[in-house]
Design a protein around this motif. Structure first.
Motif, short mmCIF file in Angstrom:
data_model
loop_
_atom_site.label_atom_id
_atom_site.label_comp_id
_atom_site.label_asym_id
_atom_site.label_seq_id
_atom_site.Cartn_x
_atom_site.Cartn_y
_atom_site.Cartn_z
N SER A 23 1.04 -1.27 -0.02
CA SER A 23 -0.14 0.12 -0.08
C SER A 23 0.80 1.27 0.26
O SER A 23 1.66 1.25 0.63
CB SER A 23 -0.79 0.21 1.31
OG SER A 23 -1.41 1.23 1.49
N ASN A 47 0.30 3.76 1.82
CA ASN A 47 0.53 4.07 3.00
C ASN A 47 1.78 3.42 3.86
O ASN A 47 2.24 3.73 5.11
CB ASN A 47 -0.83 3.66 3.98
CG ASN A 47 -1.90 4.31 3.51
OD1 ASN A 47 -2.06 5.42 2.99
ND2 ASN A 47 -3.26 3.56 3.36
N ASP A 48 2.30 2.40 3.34
CA ASP A 48 3.72 1.83 3.75
C ASP A 48 4.83 2.71 3.42
O ASP A 48 5.80 2.28 3.82
CB ASP A 48 3.78 0.33 3.25
CG ASP A 48 2.50 -0.60 3.85
OD1 ASP A 48 2.04 -0.21 4.91
OD2 ASP A 48 2.40 -1.70 3.24
N ARG A 82 7.27 8.23 -2.44
CA ARG A 82 5.86 8.16 -2.49
C ARG A 82 5.13 8.62 -3.61
O ARG A 82 4.16 8.65 -4.07
CB ARG A 82 5.60 8.97 -1.06
CG ARG A 82 4.01 8.82 -0.79
CD ARG A 82 3.78 9.55 0.68
NE ARG A 82 2.41 9.49 0.83
CZ ARG A 82 1.48 8.88 1.78
NH1 ARG A 82 2.21 7.48 2.10
NH2 ARG A 82 0.33 8.67 2.03
#
Length: 250
Positions: free
Chosen positions: A146, A148-149, A156
């Motif tokens: 994800s 989010n990781d 990102r």
């Protein structure tokens, strides 16, 4: 999009308009639609009386997805461009590449100078020689379960862009882990076609456009005011600068 076989790899492309041909090569994690259609490039160039040829790089868009990093070197990807020109019976074309596409365009001009009439390198300055961001963190970000990781801000941003373009994340990870062939100042000094370097003034990923232009004989510099790497792509000043270059170059 139509497609053709590039030495065993299916490459999707568009071919629109009539007139002097220009080949467009998009950047990493992008595709023809995101890099060239939506920002208005295809429309502007066709309306200026040009034949616009653009393709999805291997591993991107609608082209075939490959998962072996070794097949993603820029020289190999430049041969996809050359084979597309062969497929369309285009002897010589102007070539506009952005970011990774600028690297590919440069390798095309070095390997096949007779096929390139004018060379436009967007979104890549002196970091073509020095190297861009480290590929490891970006590859890991693309492979993460994800977004989010992912904690590295640059990595990102690449993951977010890849998700936005609905890309195959594993194919992109293989692409960015691929061979990173060096382009030396000595090789750049051998480029003999008219060249334009176009870089946003806030583009820290590209590095200095002026420094790169100083390494290519006769290269011209177009600074895109107030734009970073992502926002320079569709800028009106970028488009007008390219049209001016195409009009005045020998």
């Amino acid at each position: 999009m139509a497609s053709f076989d590039s030495d065993g790899v299916e490459i999707a492309y568009i071919d629109e308009g009539e007139g002097e041909p220009i080949l467009l090569i998009h950047g990493f994690a992008s595709n023809v639609v995101t890099n060239w259609v939506d920002p208005g490039w295809v429309q502007v160039l066709v309306q200026s009386g040009r034949r616009v040829i653009a393709y999805d790089n291997r591993g991107h868009g609608k082209s075939e997805k490959l998962y072996n990093p070794e097949v993603y070197g820029a020289p190999a990807m430049a041969e996809d461009a050359r084979r597309l020109l062969d497929h369309l019976a285009v002897a010589r074309a102007d070539v506009l590449g952005y970011s990774m596409g600028a690297r590919i365009a440069t390798f095309l001009a070095l390997a096949h100078p007779d096929r390139v009439r004018g060379l436009i390198l967007g979104g890549l300055g002196i970091n073509m020689v020095r190297g861009v961001v480290a590929s490891g963190p970006i590859a890991k970000a693309l492979e993460a379960e994800s977004i989010n990781d992912v904690t590295n801000d640059t990595a990102r941003s690449f993951r977010a862009f890849a998700e936005q373009t609905k890309s195959d994340l594993k194919a992109l990870a293989a692409c960015i882990r691929g061979p990173r062939e060096k382009i030396t100042p000595e090789r750049l000094a051998t480029i003999g076609v008219p060249t334009l370097i176009a870089v946003g003034t806030n583009d820290v990923i590209a590095g200095s456009g002026r420094e790169l232009a100083s390494l290519i004989p006769g290269a011209q510099l177009l600074e895109i005011p107030g734009r970073d790497h992502m926002r320079a792509v569709g800028d009106a000043a970028f488009k007008q600068g390219v049209l001016d270059f195409l009009t005045r170059r020998p």
